[in-house]
Enzyme design. Sequence first.
Site, PDB file in Angstrom:
ATOM      1  N   CYS A 143       8.636  -7.875  20.739  1.00 50.05           N
ATOM      2  CA  CYS A 143       9.368  -7.247  21.840  1.00 50.05           C
ATOM      3  C   CYS A 143       8.628  -6.044  22.406  1.00 50.05           C
ATOM      4  O   CYS A 143       9.118  -5.400  23.323  1.00 50.05           O
ATOM      5  CB  CYS A 143      10.769  -6.839  21.382  1.00 50.05           C
ATOM      6  SG  CYS A 143      10.778  -5.473  20.194  1.00 50.05           S
ATOM      7  N   ASP A 161      -5.746  -1.432  -8.337  1.00 52.23           N
ATOM      8  CA  ASP A 161      -6.771  -0.453  -7.965  1.00 52.23           C
ATOM      9  C   ASP A 161      -7.083  -0.481  -6.473  1.00 52.23           C
ATOM     10  O   ASP A 161      -7.917   0.276  -5.995  1.00 52.23           O
ATOM     11  CB  ASP A 161      -8.042  -0.661  -8.805  1.00 52.23           C
ATOM     12  CG  ASP A 161      -8.614  -2.072  -8.618  1.00 52.23           C
ATOM     13  OD1 ASP A 161      -7.858  -2.960  -8.183  1.00 52.23           O
ATOM     14  OD2 ASP A 161      -9.799  -2.263  -8.918  1.00 52.23           O
ATOM     15  N   GLU A 162      -6.417  -1.352  -5.753  1.00 48.16           N
ATOM     16  CA  GLU A 162      -6.623  -1.376  -4.309  1.00 48.16           C
ATOM     17  C   GLU A 162      -5.491  -0.633  -3.612  1.00 48.16           C
ATOM     18  O   GLU A 162      -4.415  -0.460  -4.168  1.00 48.16           O
ATOM     19  CB  GLU A 162      -6.692  -2.832  -3.806  1.00 48.16           C
ATOM     20  CG  GLU A 162      -7.963  -3.535  -4.235  1.00 48.16           C
ATOM     21  CD  GLU A 162      -8.099  -4.889  -3.555  1.00 48.16           C
ATOM     22  OE1 GLU A 162      -7.974  -4.941  -2.326  1.00 48.16           O
ATOM     23  OE2 GLU A 162      -8.292  -5.872  -4.274  1.00 48.16           O
TER      24      GLU A 162
HETATM   25 ZN   LIG Z   1      10.353  -6.016  18.022  1.00 50.79          ZN
END
Ligand SMILES: [Zn+2]
Length: 109
Positions: A73, A89-90
Amino acid sequence: MEFCPNCGKLLRPKEEKKEVFLACNSCGYRTEGEAAEEGYVATEEAPKEKIEGVAVNEGAPNLPTTTAQCEKCHTDKAYYWLEQTRAADEAPTRFLQCVKCGHKWREYS
Ligand SMILES: [Zn+2]
Ligand SMILES: [Zn+2]
Protein backbone atom coordinates in the site's frame (compact mmCIF):
# COMPACT_ATOMS: atom_id res chain seq x y z
CA MET A 1 -42.52 -21.51 52.68
CA GLU A 2 -43.39 -24.89 54.02
CA PHE A 3 -46.65 -26.14 55.37
CA CYS A 4 -47.52 -28.64 58.02
CA PRO A 5 -48.21 -32.07 56.51
CA ASN A 6 -50.70 -32.76 59.30
CA CYS A 7 -52.92 -29.71 59.34
CA GLY A 8 -51.72 -27.59 56.45
CA LYS A 9 -50.81 -24.54 58.48
CA LEU A 10 -47.77 -22.50 57.74
CA LEU A 11 -44.71 -23.78 59.53
CA ARG A 12 -42.76 -21.23 61.50
CA PRO A 13 -39.03 -21.34 61.95
CA LYS A 14 -38.01 -21.88 65.54
CA GLU A 15 -34.79 -22.18 67.39
CA GLU A 16 -34.34 -24.35 70.44
CA LYS A 17 -31.28 -25.79 72.09
CA LYS A 18 -29.08 -24.55 69.29
CA GLU A 19 -31.22 -26.20 66.70
CA VAL A 20 -33.36 -24.53 64.14
CA PHE A 21 -36.43 -26.24 62.83
CA LEU A 22 -39.83 -25.53 61.43
CA ALA A 23 -42.75 -25.95 63.78
CA CYS A 24 -46.48 -25.90 63.45
CA ASN A 25 -48.27 -23.74 66.00
CA SER A 26 -51.49 -25.65 65.64
CA CYS A 27 -50.62 -29.30 66.06
CA GLY A 28 -47.10 -29.17 67.35
CA TYR A 29 -45.55 -30.81 64.30
CA ARG A 30 -41.91 -29.96 63.85
CA THR A 31 -39.25 -30.77 61.37
CA GLU A 32 -35.94 -32.25 62.35
CA GLY A 33 -33.58 -29.71 63.70
CA GLU A 34 -30.48 -28.60 62.00
CA ALA A 35 -27.46 -27.44 63.86
CA ALA A 36 -27.67 -23.70 64.18
CA GLU A 37 -24.17 -23.12 65.36
CA GLU A 38 -22.67 -22.91 61.92
CA GLY A 39 -25.26 -20.44 60.91
CA TYR A 40 -25.21 -18.77 57.62
CA VAL A 41 -21.90 -19.12 55.93
CA ALA A 42 -21.43 -16.22 53.64
CA THR A 43 -19.87 -17.30 50.43
CA GLU A 44 -17.00 -15.04 49.80
CA GLU A 45 -17.12 -13.93 46.28
CA ALA A 46 -14.00 -12.02 45.66
CA PRO A 47 -14.52 -9.30 43.16
CA LYS A 48 -13.01 -10.28 39.91
CA GLU A 49 -9.86 -8.36 39.38
CA LYS A 50 -9.88 -6.23 36.39
CA ILE A 51 -7.05 -7.04 34.10
CA GLU A 52 -5.09 -3.90 33.97
CA GLY A 53 -2.36 -3.02 31.65
CA VAL A 54 -1.98 -2.86 27.96
CA ALA A 55 -5.01 -3.76 25.98
CA VAL A 56 -4.08 -6.21 23.31
CA ASN A 57 -4.93 -4.69 20.03
CA GLU A 58 -3.81 -6.82 17.16
CA GLY A 59 -4.31 -4.01 14.74
CA ALA A 60 -1.76 -1.87 16.55
CA PRO A 61 1.05 -3.96 17.97
CA ASN A 62 3.03 -2.43 20.75
CA LEU A 63 6.12 -2.10 18.64
CA PRO A 64 8.35 0.72 17.61
CA THR A 65 7.88 2.13 14.18
CA THR A 66 10.36 3.04 11.53
CA THR A 67 10.36 4.59 8.12
CA ALA A 68 9.97 1.82 5.59
CA GLN A 69 7.78 1.61 2.57
CA CYS A 70 5.17 -1.11 2.32
CA GLU A 71 5.25 -2.75 -1.05
CA LYS A 72 1.50 -3.32 -0.96
CA CYS A 73 0.00 0.00 0.00
CA HIS A 74 3.10 2.19 -0.11
CA THR A 75 2.65 3.47 3.40
CA ASP A 76 6.05 4.66 4.54
CA LYS A 77 5.67 3.69 8.19
CA ALA A 78 6.05 0.21 9.61
CA TYR A 79 6.44 -1.53 12.93
CA TYR A 80 9.69 -3.36 13.32
CA TRP A 81 11.15 -6.03 15.57
CA LEU A 82 14.20 -8.23 15.54
CA GLU A 83 14.28 -11.98 15.37
CA GLN A 84 17.23 -14.27 15.62
CA THR A 85 16.48 -16.49 12.67
CA ARG A 86 19.92 -17.62 11.69
CA ALA A 87 22.95 -18.70 13.62
CA ALA A 88 23.33 -16.96 16.95
CA ASP A 89 26.58 -15.34 15.91
CA GLU A 90 24.91 -13.54 13.05
CA ALA A 91 22.94 -10.36 13.28
CA PRO A 92 19.23 -10.80 13.94
CA THR A 93 16.87 -10.22 11.06
CA ARG A 94 14.70 -7.16 11.20
CA PHE A 95 11.08 -7.75 10.40
CA LEU A 96 8.68 -5.02 9.42
CA GLN A 97 4.92 -4.78 9.42
CA CYS A 98 3.02 -2.07 7.65
CA VAL A 99 1.07 0.08 10.14
CA LYS A 100 -1.75 0.44 7.66
CA CYS A 101 -2.39 -2.88 5.95
CA GLY A 102 -0.50 -5.24 8.23
CA HIS A 103 1.72 -6.58 5.48
CA LYS A 104 4.81 -8.22 6.94
CA TRP A 105 8.18 -8.52 5.38
CA ARG A 106 11.74 -8.98 6.40
CA GLU A 107 14.42 -6.48 5.82
CA TYR A 108 17.37 -7.74 3.86
CA SER A 109 20.53 -5.99 4.73
ZN1 LIG B 1 0.83 -1.67 3.68
ZN1 LIG C 1 -49.95 -28.84 62.08
